[in-house]
Each structure stands twice: as C-alpha cells, then as structure tokens.
Design a protein around this motif. Structure first.
Motif, PDB file in Angstrom:
ATOM      1  N   VAL A  85     -13.759 -85.377  41.863  1.00  0.00           N
ATOM      2  CA  VAL A  85     -14.615 -85.637  42.768  1.00  0.00           C
ATOM      3  C   VAL A  85     -15.025 -84.555  43.725  1.00  0.00           C
ATOM      4  N   VAL A  86     -14.031 -83.465  43.799  1.00  0.00           N
ATOM      5  CA  VAL A  86     -14.246 -82.574  44.657  1.00  0.00           C
ATOM      6  C   VAL A  86     -15.502 -81.735  44.335  1.00  0.00           C
ATOM      7  N   GLY A  90     -12.190 -74.027  43.316  1.00  0.00           N
ATOM      8  CA  GLY A  90     -11.410 -75.368  43.023  1.00  0.00           C
ATOM      9  C   GLY A  90     -11.498 -75.857  44.583  1.00  0.00           C
ATOM     10  N   GLY A  91     -11.170 -77.142  44.921  1.00  0.00           N
ATOM     11  CA  GLY A  91     -11.160 -77.800  46.140  1.00  0.00           C
ATOM     12  C   GLY A  91     -10.257 -78.930  46.120  1.00  0.00           C
ATOM     13  N   ARG A 132      -2.310 -88.248  51.143  1.00  0.00           N
ATOM     14  CA  ARG A 132      -2.951 -89.602  50.814  1.00  0.00           C
ATOM     15  C   ARG A 132      -3.826 -89.425  49.747  1.00  0.00           C
ATOM     16  N   PHE A 133      -4.074 -90.325  49.050  1.00  0.00           N
ATOM     17  CA  PHE A 133      -5.247 -90.316  47.986  1.00  0.00           C
ATOM     18  C   PHE A 133      -6.547 -90.500  48.419  1.00  0.00           C
ATOM     19  N   ARG A 134      -6.894 -89.537  49.007  1.00  0.00           N
ATOM     20  CA  ARG A 134      -8.290 -89.421  49.690  1.00  0.00           C
ATOM     21  C   ARG A 134      -9.505 -89.293  48.715  1.00  0.00           C
ATOM     22  N   ALA A 135      -9.142 -88.803  47.492  1.00  0.00           N
ATOM     23  CA  ALA A 135     -10.165 -88.732  46.681  1.00  0.00           C
ATOM     24  C   ALA A 135     -10.731 -90.055  46.149  1.00  0.00           C
TER      25      ALA A 135
END
Lengths: 508, 508
Positions: A134-135, A155-156, A368-371
């Motif tokens: 997603v990044v 990368g991010g 946290r699983f922000r993705a």
C-alpha cells in the motif's frame, strides 16, 4: 501470591461477540447522528479552562451500574461534545483539515477490532506485506519518484505523525554522518530549514541531540512568497563549513503551515548535495494534492531527496492518525533504529524474501495496522475519487479567493497554491493604515470566530504581516458554507470599520 | 491553476451519515463475526514471505466499482485474515497480550469517528480536560504515588508506546542535565539499565544522541531472578563518575519482557539519587496488574521516581495503542519539548487555569484523543472489573504453572510474578542433559507452534537458558484453552523425547 475473592477463572463478557454487536451498532448510530447534527454545533465551544474537570468525579468508578456503556455514550453527547472543537464541522477552516471519511473512520474501527501488532513480519505477516504494497500504491498515486518506492529500491512505512517521520530520517542521517566523521562530533552537526518550517522539525532536532543553536532557520521573504532561497541556504551552509561545523540535514517544505509556501526542492537538493547533506521533504498537508497530476511540478527534482513524508490524515480522507514516510535507503533507517542482533537476521531475511521488520524502521516497536485503513481508502475511493475530493476543495478555495479579491477592502496576502487562502482586511489610511492593520485583523478574526454559527478560522503572522487563514478541506464543507463564511467575514469587517470610524471621528 | 474536468464543487458522499450507518453496521458485524470465529483460525498462519505481495495488484484502483466497500471487506476476510497472526485468539500465549475489549475497540471507533486533534487545550478543550482527569483516575487506580498525579503537582498523558514515553523522559532529563553541566557535554552522558531491559530503552537512548557505548547494561543473574542489582548499579555509576563521565538516567523495569523480572525500585532510586540521576520505571506489561492492591509491594519506593509508564493496550483491555506516562515535574517535559514562544504563554495559562497544551509534553504534535478510550474502559468496567480481569489471568497462569510443576519432566525456570510462565523441558541425562537442553526446547517450541489448532507461544533466552514463555492475557482465553495448551506441550514433548531416545539408542 494472589489473595483475591474466589471467582470463576475467566472474566465475563468483555470481548463477547454479541455484546460487541450490540454496543457496536450503538456506536455507529451515535457517530452517524453526530455527523447528521454536525452543523448544529458551534465549531469552537465557548468554554473556559476547567469547565469539564470541575464537573467530573475525581476517581474512576469501582463497579459500574447496568448499561454503563449507554450512559457513557450519553455523557459523550451531553458533556464532551459541547466542549469539543468540531474538526469535522463544515465550518472548520482553521489550522489544516483533519480529513475524515466513512471508510477512513471505519478503517480505524477495523484496525482496533482486529487488533494485531505488526512489529515484525512474523508478528502478523499479512499486515507487513499489505503495508509494503500500500505504501507503494500511495507513492505511485502521488507521483513520487521510483527511487522512494520498494519497487525502486527504496521503501516506505506508515507512522503516526510528521514529527516521527522527520525524527526517523534525522537520526538516520545523523548516525550515517557520525560514522563518517566520528561518533563524538554530534556537537558539530548543523541542520537547516526556513523560518517557515513547522516547529516539528526543531522539535525533532532537539530530540536527536542537535545543539539548540545549530538549527539554522534561513529567513524567507514576501517577495519569494516565503519559500526557502537556495542562495541563502548555500550561504548558510558555507558559513558553517568555514566555521568548522558539519552540515547534516535539510528539511524542505512543500506547503508550509502558515501560508503553504513551496520550497524549490530541486534547487535545494543541488545545494545540499554539494555539502553531503540529507534532504527530507515535509509535505504534511500539500502531499495529498500530489494525487492530482497538475501538481507534479511542485516536486520537480524529487529524485534527489533522501526522504519524504506527508499526512494522509490531513487531506486524504484517512482520519487521524497516519503519516506516510518514504526513504531512498531503508538500510540507513535500520542501521540507526534496528535491534542489533536481529539486524543481521533481518537483512538475511530481506535479501532472501524482500520483507521487512517495521520495528527497525521507526521509533516505536508497538504499532497499529495503519496500512489497512489506507488500503481501504484507496480501494474504496480510488485514485480518481481522491482527485475529485482534492479538486472540489481547490475549486471552493478558488471561489473564496475570488470573493476576497472582489471586495476592495480586502487583499489576498500570499499566492494561493492549494486550498488555503491567506487574506486580510486593508486598514484604511484614516484609521492608521499599515500601522493598525495587524491589530485590525486580530480583532476581525476574534469577531469572526465569536459568531456562534459562523466559521472558525485561524491566523498566520509572516514577515510581520498578520493575516487570516481560511483552510478549506473539511469533508463536509460545501459551497454554501464557504459563501456563508465569507459573508460573516464581510459583515464583521463592516461592523468593525464602522465602529472604528466613529471612534476616530470622535477622537479626531 | 487547476485544469481539471468540470464537476460540481463538492465531492459526493464521503462522510455521509447514512452511508456511514450502512457501512458501519457492516463493519461491526464483520468484527463480531471475526470474534465468533476466532477459534477456527490457526493462531499463526503458515505462510511464506511474499504470499500476499505476490497476489495483490501493483497499483491502487483508479475508479472503484459498485460496492467497493463490501468487496474490500470480503478481501479482508479471504486474503488478509488467513495471513494474520491472531493476537486475539484465546490460544495466543506469545509475547505479551494485546488486550482487547468491546469497549476498547469501540472507543477507538469513536475516537476515529469524532476525529479531533487535541494538540492544545483550545484545539479541543474537552479532549484535553478529559485526558487530565482520566490520567489521574488511572494513576489512582494503579496506586501510583500522588507525586505523579496532577492532583499532587505532577501529571500524565496518553501516548502511543513505551518507547515514546521513555524518549520523552530521557530528553527531559538530558536537557535538564545539560543545562547544569553545559550544552556541549552530551558526549559525557551515560544511561543505565539491566541486560533484561527492553530494547526500547536502548533505541530511545540512541535517538536522543547518547553515545552508543554509553548505555550500561548491568548484568543480572538467575540467583536474583534477573532483577537489576542496586550494588552493581552503584558500582557502574561510580566507575563512570571516576572516569569523568556523567550518569544521567536509569530505566528500571517492573516486569521485564523476557521473564517479568521486577527491579527493586526503591533501592535503585536511592542509588540514582546519590548521583543526581533521573529514574524512569517502565511497567509496560506489569503496570496493569497494579490495579490489584496485592501488587502494591512491587512499586515500593515509587515516590522517588521521576517518571513512570505502562501500556493499557497490553493488559488493561484498552486495544492498541495506548501508553500512559506520568512525570513528577511536567515543567521538565515542557522545557525540553515545548514550543519556545508558546511556552511562555502556556505557562501563564497553566498558572491561571491549570490546563496544559499536550503538544508540549510529547514528541508528536498531532495526537489522537486516546483519553476517550481509557475513560470508556474505566467507566464501563470499573476498577473492580479490571481487577477481576487481571485476577482471572493470574489464576489461569497459576493453574498452568501448577500443571508444569506436576510433570517432573519439566521445570518452571523463573519465579512467576504475573501471568507469564517461563518453563522448559529438562533434558534427560541420557539425551545429553544440560548440554542439549536449549536445543531440545527450541525444537519443542517449534513443534508446539506448528500444531494447527494448538497454542502459539514464544521464547526467552536469559542467562544462557532457553525457555518457553506462556503469557496468559488474551481476553478470550478460558481455562480450557490453558488446559489444551498444556496438553499440546506435553504431547509434543513426549513425541520429541521418544524420537530422540530412539535416535540415541540407535547411535549409542
């Protein structure tokens, strides 16, 4: 060891699926009702410090009564909401937006419900892999150079805030530089920004142990629209080199907090490169606009930057919190922030399989699983949908700007780049002219914000000029709210000018 | 400036109340169904790196189809969940728990829905005031000394993680010390912990610019149950003083990550005080147990600490993320992390009204309204409910420990303080005895974790002893899960011992 009253082994019901369903539907309706009634709230409450502390009990309850959850929700409605600043109000034009969407909010709910802790790949494989995918999706959607994407060797990751992103980049740059020049020379390092750069950067520099007087805030000028001048930057860096100091890090900004000034990234990178300086670009607010190809020019030269960050929670429908950070050389992050022993293991794993352990990329280990939220936002609105969203605010800002320009009593102070309009009331000569302009506009802002059903704006003070900021970006804002906001500004301005004319005529 | 296709000014529907209701109820049912089916998932997926990246598209969609939200949820179910480590599984005994409750999860949903940014009091007055009240509620519930509460001249805040808390405390201590000894002496500062202290601390020290070789990890011993020895600490500090260095900071731990060792806080504070050292106590996991008065003794001497942190998201039903931090002198935080200009204003405001601007207490400026979640948890479960919750896990851990002790093939390696049991299989003399014990237990853990419907545990390696860790704390864990877990451990141990006996008898 434990001498407690006898009870059955497990605690009743605190993660019961049916209880979750019952309370969950209540919460959803509560939030939906809040959105429905949003316009009824004054954006900013008229409360005084202590208003809430004074009425709440000084201790948590021992044993709550029946329907404690329902009664707590009632207190949210009756005690808390009336004392909030309603960032989601369509009349919230202050600061920058805290961009909300149904999908962003529910993404957060889903993250909290699933509640995994993806600090390593193994700690939740799908979470790490989704983040990596997603990044890159987001980076491509924003037209970032390939060098910053996983697909291009960079990368991010998703963090909480820009300050974290800058701190991660700065610490990486610092440790890389100290490895070159000697670990005991931290006191010689110098960092650079403009006098418009957000305080986050100075905070990050302090935290990283950069001497307080080694943060150069290069002065900006109205004539350059408050952008950082490569010539002045070069002069500042050269002066430090001449003094035996070591230039380390430049924080350039695309869309400064006060007036959305855009620093010339490409030219600044050229200056920085000649001094071996790490360049970070902070596009916390304006980064979201890069989803529209018509803004690609503002990141001309981005191929040379070492790191870049922007906040999807500001203007990309992603709800608080989410900052996306990309780096050209992830190994620099891992060298600065990774766990020693596991660092070696991780590299081996990465070589073989191309996955990362995100705990080694950031300040925090728990994350946290922000993705998941960003993935949902991109999935459900699509890149085109996000463009529509940004452009709708740009059009409203353009309309607001047009109204300001059409009223000769006002002026637009700085060029509008995005959806922020910086404007002020001109002070008529007979009321003191330029001398009284700041005072006049302070009063104007106070009176605009005091109007109960009026807009809520904030201010900037740049180059000695005090101005009002109208930042359009609340998801619920429609054309009519912008028109109404402008009417309130005009009305208040008329009233103030009238009053002052009377005072001046009596006095003079 | 913007050359985009003509459209109506506002973007359709992205924060529409009815749409939120529709999608929100879907999400609630999705999460509830997940809880219902939790036991069907293997705790840890058997996937290989790349399993998800390889099947996802490389770009975000341009324009999503109809019911994009429903189809995304389906992908969460079909693509993501099978690749997750299910931290909420009742069979998750690895690491430390990521404690969930319906109220904690829904608190997060509410925070995201309301979506305010309480970086200053004015930016959302009720949010700041609630935080000040709730952090005192929690501190009192945990039996913290008054000196750390707002009520006693200290104060607290809610952050994301322990690493942030330690970093804030360390930077405050550093700047306070440098103000005394001279700003250019950062290279002389030394920080202290034990060899059991979590990596977060070394990470924070690195970030804060402490020289890498100035972090003293005092060795611990099995005989002391891996607690930090005040005598050894005193020796380490004195050696540094004698070498012309400056002791700065001690991070003591109540409940270490590997074995939940408890450092003797009171005695350590006495040593630290004699060297003018700031003491932080990290009780990330075990801090939740302090809600039970029977644990008050583990923080004897806490009156002297400068700062304290614990994670309600670990074991206090608060869902990821939330770290609570308290400090004795908030002014030290503000001096290190505050905005210069506003610092003066803020102090004046605080004097008059007793409110704070939390942006000056922490690394980040943007912050989430975490206090709302903790308030809901305390409101809805009450202090007694939280005690029941903690005690239920303690009783299950006690039962697990009893089962281990009842099987002579096993041993409990370290004293159990909380709900973590550290144990291992004894290696029979004929299989190599102590020499092969670590290898044997590594294999045991692998096989236990490979059982599809079995428990998921992790390991510790302390003082050369490899052991299995069974951390009981998942909200859904019941007695039967603990019993089943133990049966799997026994079965796998029997099978391994049998196989090895055959191999040894063939070889020997």
């Amino acid at each position: 060891m434990v001498d407690a009253p006898q009870q059955k082994l497990q605690c009743p019901n605190v993660l019961d699926a049916e209880e979750f369903r019952r309370q969950g539907h209540q919460v959803i309706d509560f939030i939906a009702d809040y959105y429905d009634r949003m316009s009824d709230y004054p954006v900013h409450p008229s409360v005084t410090p202590g208003f809430l502390r004074d009425v709440l009990p000084t201790d948590a309850p021992r044993r709550p009564g029946p329907d404690a959850f329902g009664s707590a929700l009632q207190d949210v409605r009756d005690l808390l909401l009336p004392g909030m600043t309603h960032w989601q109000s369509p009349r919230h034009f202050a600061h920058f937006p805290a961009s909300s969407s149904t999908v962003g909010a529910l993404g957060e709910a889903l993250i909290a419900g699933i509640n995994v802790v993806p600090f390593t790949w193994a700690a939740s494989p799908a979470a790490t892999e989704l983040e990596m995918v997603v990044v890159d999706w987001l980076g491509k959607a924003l037209h970032l150079p390939e060098s910053l994407l996983f697909a291009g060797g960079g990368g991010g990751t998703f963090l909480g805030t820009t300050c974290e992103a800058i701190l991660c980049a700065l610490v990486s740059a610092r440790d890389q530089k100290l490895a070159e020049i000697g670990g005991n020379r931290i006191g010689d390092l110098v960092v650079y920004c403009s006098d418009q750069t957000h305080f986050s950067f100075r905070k990050a520099a302090r935290i990283a142990g950069i001497q307080r007087d080694h943060c150069r805030e290069v002065q900006t000028y109205h004539g350059d629209m408050f952008a950082l001048s490569p010539t002045e930057l070069q002069a500042a860096m050269q002066a430090d080199v001449d003094a035996g100091l070591v230039p380390l890090f430049l924080c350039a900004t695309v869309g400064t907090t006060q007036t959305t000034a855009v620093d010339p990234v490409g030219e600044l990178c050229a200056v920085a490169a000649s001094h071996g300086v790490w360049v970070h670009v902070d596009a916390a607010y304006a980064g979201s606009a890069l989803v529209c190809p018509e803004f690609r020019h503002v990141i001309d030269g981005m191929e040379s930057v070492d790191s870049f960050s922007m906040n999807p929670h500001k203007w990309l429908l992603a709800n608080n919190d989410c900052c996306a950070m990309w780096v050209k050389k992830p190994c620099a992050l891992v060298a600065a922030l990774g766990t020693e022993q596991e660092y070696i293991l991780k590299d081996a794993a990465a070589e073989g399989h191309g996955v990362v352990d995100y705990k080694d990329w950031t300040i925090t280990l728990t994350r946290r699983f922000r993705a998941l939220k960003i993935w949902l936002v991109l999935r459900c609105y699509g890149v085109d949908g996000l463009r529509d969203h940004i452009r709708s605010h740009l059009r409203m800002a353009e309309a607001f700007e047009g109204m300001v320009r059409a009223d000769a009593r006002f002026e637009v102070v700085t060029e509008r780049h995005f959806a922020l309009v910086c404007f002020r009331l001109r002070s008529p000569e007979k009321l003191g002219g330029e001398k009284t302009a700041n005072q006049l506009n302070r009063r104007l802002l106070e009176e605009v914000n005091a109007a109960t059903s009026g807009p809520y704006m904030s201010s900037a003070n740049v180059g000695g000029i005090y101005m009002l900021r109208c930042a359009i970006g609340s998801t619920l804002t429609e054309e009519r709210h912008v028109n109404d906001a402008w009417k309130v500004v005009q009305d208040r301005a008329s009233a103030i000018l009238r009053k002052m004319e009377i005072i001046y005529s009596v006095l003079g």
